[in-house]
Design a protein around this motif. Structure first.
Motif, PDB file in Angstrom:
ATOM      1  N   GLU A 269       0.831  -1.215   0.000  1.00  0.00           N
ATOM      2  CA  GLU A 269       0.000   0.000   0.000  1.00  0.00           C
ATOM      3  C   GLU A 269       0.854   1.248   0.000  1.00  0.00           C
ATOM      4  OE1 GLU A 269      -3.937   0.087   2.116  1.00  0.00           O
ATOM      5  OE2 GLU A 269      -2.914  -1.458   3.269  1.00  0.00           O
ATOM      6  N   LEU A 270       1.939   1.248   0.768  1.00  0.00           N
ATOM      7  CA  LEU A 270       2.802   2.424   0.818  1.00  0.00           C
ATOM      8  C   LEU A 270       3.432   2.685  -0.547  1.00  0.00           C
ATOM      9  CD1 LEU A 270       3.954   4.650   2.571  1.00  0.00           C
ATOM     10  CD2 LEU A 270       5.832   3.103   3.203  1.00  0.00           C
ATOM     11  N   PHE A 271       3.949   1.635  -1.187  1.00  0.00           N
ATOM     12  CA  PHE A 271       4.494   1.792  -2.530  1.00  0.00           C
ATOM     13  C   PHE A 271       3.409   2.269  -3.504  1.00  0.00           C
ATOM     14  CE2 PHE A 271       8.049  -1.145  -1.297  1.00  0.00           C
ATOM     15  CZ  PHE A 271       9.087  -0.310  -1.673  1.00  0.00           C
ATOM     16  N   TYR A 272       2.219   1.722  -3.377  1.00  0.00           N
ATOM     17  CA  TYR A 272       1.093   2.081  -4.241  1.00  0.00           C
ATOM     18  C   TYR A 272       0.813   3.578  -4.160  1.00  0.00           C
ATOM     19  CZ  TYR A 272      -3.824   1.968  -5.898  1.00  0.00           C
ATOM     20  OH  TYR A 272      -5.020   2.194  -6.551  1.00  0.00           O
ATOM     21  N   TRP A 273       0.723   4.110  -2.959  1.00  0.00           N
ATOM     22  CA  TRP A 273       0.360   5.519  -2.799  1.00  0.00           C
ATOM     23  C   TRP A 273       1.510   6.450  -3.157  1.00  0.00           C
ATOM     24  CZ3 TRP A 273      -4.369   6.720  -3.151  1.00  0.00           C
ATOM     25  CH2 TRP A 273      -5.360   5.842  -2.692  1.00  0.00           C
ATOM     26  N   ILE A 274       2.735   6.025  -2.915  1.00  0.00           N
ATOM     27  CA  ILE A 274       3.875   6.830  -3.359  1.00  0.00           C
ATOM     28  C   ILE A 274       3.884   6.923  -4.888  1.00  0.00           C
ATOM     29  CG2 ILE A 274       6.397   6.881  -3.571  1.00  0.00           C
ATOM     30  CD1 ILE A 274       6.527   5.706  -0.735  1.00  0.00           C
ATOM     31  N   THR A 275       3.707   5.774  -5.538  1.00  0.00           N
ATOM     32  CA  THR A 275       3.704   5.750  -7.005  1.00  0.00           C
ATOM     33  C   THR A 275       2.565   6.587  -7.561  1.00  0.00           C
ATOM     34  OG1 THR A 275       4.635   3.515  -6.952  1.00  0.00           O
ATOM     35  CG2 THR A 275       3.667   4.251  -9.036  1.00  0.00           C
ATOM     36  N   ILE A 276       1.392   6.464  -6.968  1.00  0.00           N
ATOM     37  CA  ILE A 276       0.237   7.229  -7.423  1.00  0.00           C
ATOM     38  C   ILE A 276       0.486   8.728  -7.295  1.00  0.00           C
ATOM     39  CG2 ILE A 276      -2.075   7.929  -6.638  1.00  0.00           C
ATOM     40  CD1 ILE A 276      -2.845   5.038  -6.552  1.00  0.00           C
ATOM     41  N   THR A 277       1.013   9.160  -6.152  1.00  0.00           N
ATOM     42  CA  THR A 277       1.224  10.590  -5.934  1.00  0.00           C
ATOM     43  C   THR A 277       2.235  11.159  -6.921  1.00  0.00           C
ATOM     44  OG1 THR A 277       0.694  10.349  -3.576  1.00  0.00           O
ATOM     45  CG2 THR A 277       1.906  12.320  -4.235  1.00  0.00           C
ATOM     46  N   VAL A 278       3.330  10.432  -7.135  1.00  0.00           N
ATOM     47  CA  VAL A 278       4.334  10.914  -8.083  1.00  0.00           C
ATOM     48  C   VAL A 278       3.780  10.903  -9.507  1.00  0.00           C
ATOM     49  CG1 VAL A 278       6.666  10.593  -8.980  1.00  0.00           C
ATOM     50  CG2 VAL A 278       6.193  10.096  -6.584  1.00  0.00           C
TER      51      VAL A 278
END
Length: 259
Positions: free
Chosen positions: A138-147
């Motif tokens: 989830e953390l990777f998911y949201w970092i990727t989404i934000t960038v």
């Protein structure tokens, strides 16, 4: 696997990738543009303060999303909206306040997206959304989404402002890009994960171009609509669509019966 499947519903904490998902996503990215401009421009708070406000909201919502025990539609889409709004102000800060321009900002942000995806894959072995059911994913998911949302904003502004296309022309280009991805999905065996993340990035500049077309001055090629009003209308439309999708999924689950 469909969202109504009890196993998926109990494990995966992100929505199924359906037509409804993409409609809400495009509306959310458009809202991100109008809401971000409302804070940074209409309220004269600037890009840095606007980014701090929306990043604070994003961090809180991501923490709530990770702490949730199941997929919660309104929490998920509120987090998406926070990421796309933060992306608007951060992209504007990078390309305008830092003075690196649209090309430099887009190149930097594309590199960050690729780094995030690579780190995610190396750490967990998959970047597919179907694997997003534990905190690290989830953390990777949201970092990727934000960038990716930030990259999309920079791309949208680049095409519309310096490419000579205007907001409608830019929206047409990105719409054509999404149509091509649909064709590749239907007619080829291109990686579905690659198509998903490409589409996720392209929906952001589409929303950015549409949002700018709605609220920018007429002499700049826009319709000069009120940014706060446009944001409210978009927000209401998103809430209604989320509610309709949730009711549909509940009806489907009742029809299928218990697992």
């Amino acid at each position: 696997m469909p969202l109504s499947d009890p196993v998926r519903a109990a494990i995966i904490k992100v929505p199924a990738v359906t037509l409804g998902f993409w409609i809400i996503k495009i509306l959310a990215t458009t809202l991100g543009e109008t809401a971000g401009d409302t804070v940074s421009m209409s309220m004269n708070l600037g890009y840095l303060i606007g980014s701090a406000i929306f990043l604070g909201a994003l961090v809180l919502l991501v923490a709530l999303q990770i702490g949730a025990t199941r997929y919660r539609p309104f929490l998920y889409w509120a987090t998406i909206i926070a990421s796309t709004t933060a992306g608007t102000t951060m992209a504007d800060f990078a390309t305008r306040s830092l003075g690196i321009g649209y090309a430099g900002g887009s190149a930097l942000l594309l590199t960050l997206v690729l780094v995030a995806l690579f780190a995610w894959y190396r750490t967990l072995g998959s970047i597919a959304v179907e694997t997003v059911h534990e905190p690290r994913a989830e953390l990777f998911y949201w970092i990727t989404i934000t960038v990716s949302q930030t990259l999309g904003t920079a791309l949208g502004d680049w095409f519309a402002d310096t490419g000579g296309l205007g907001y409608i022309g830019a929206a047409a280009i990105f719409s054509a890009g999404l149509a091509l991805l649909v064709l590749l999905y239907a007619k080829t065996s291109v990686s579905r994960v690659t198509l998903f993340w490409t589409a996720f990035i392209l929906t952001r500049p589409l929303g950015a171009a549409v949002g700018d077309f709605l609220d920018k001055p007429v002499d700049h090629g826009g319709l000069a609509f009120s940014r706060p009003l446009a944001s409210v209308v978009l927000g209401v439309a998103i809430v209604l669509l989320i509610a309709l999708a949730r009711d549909r999924d509940r009806s489907a689950a009742v029809t299928l019966g218990p697992a």
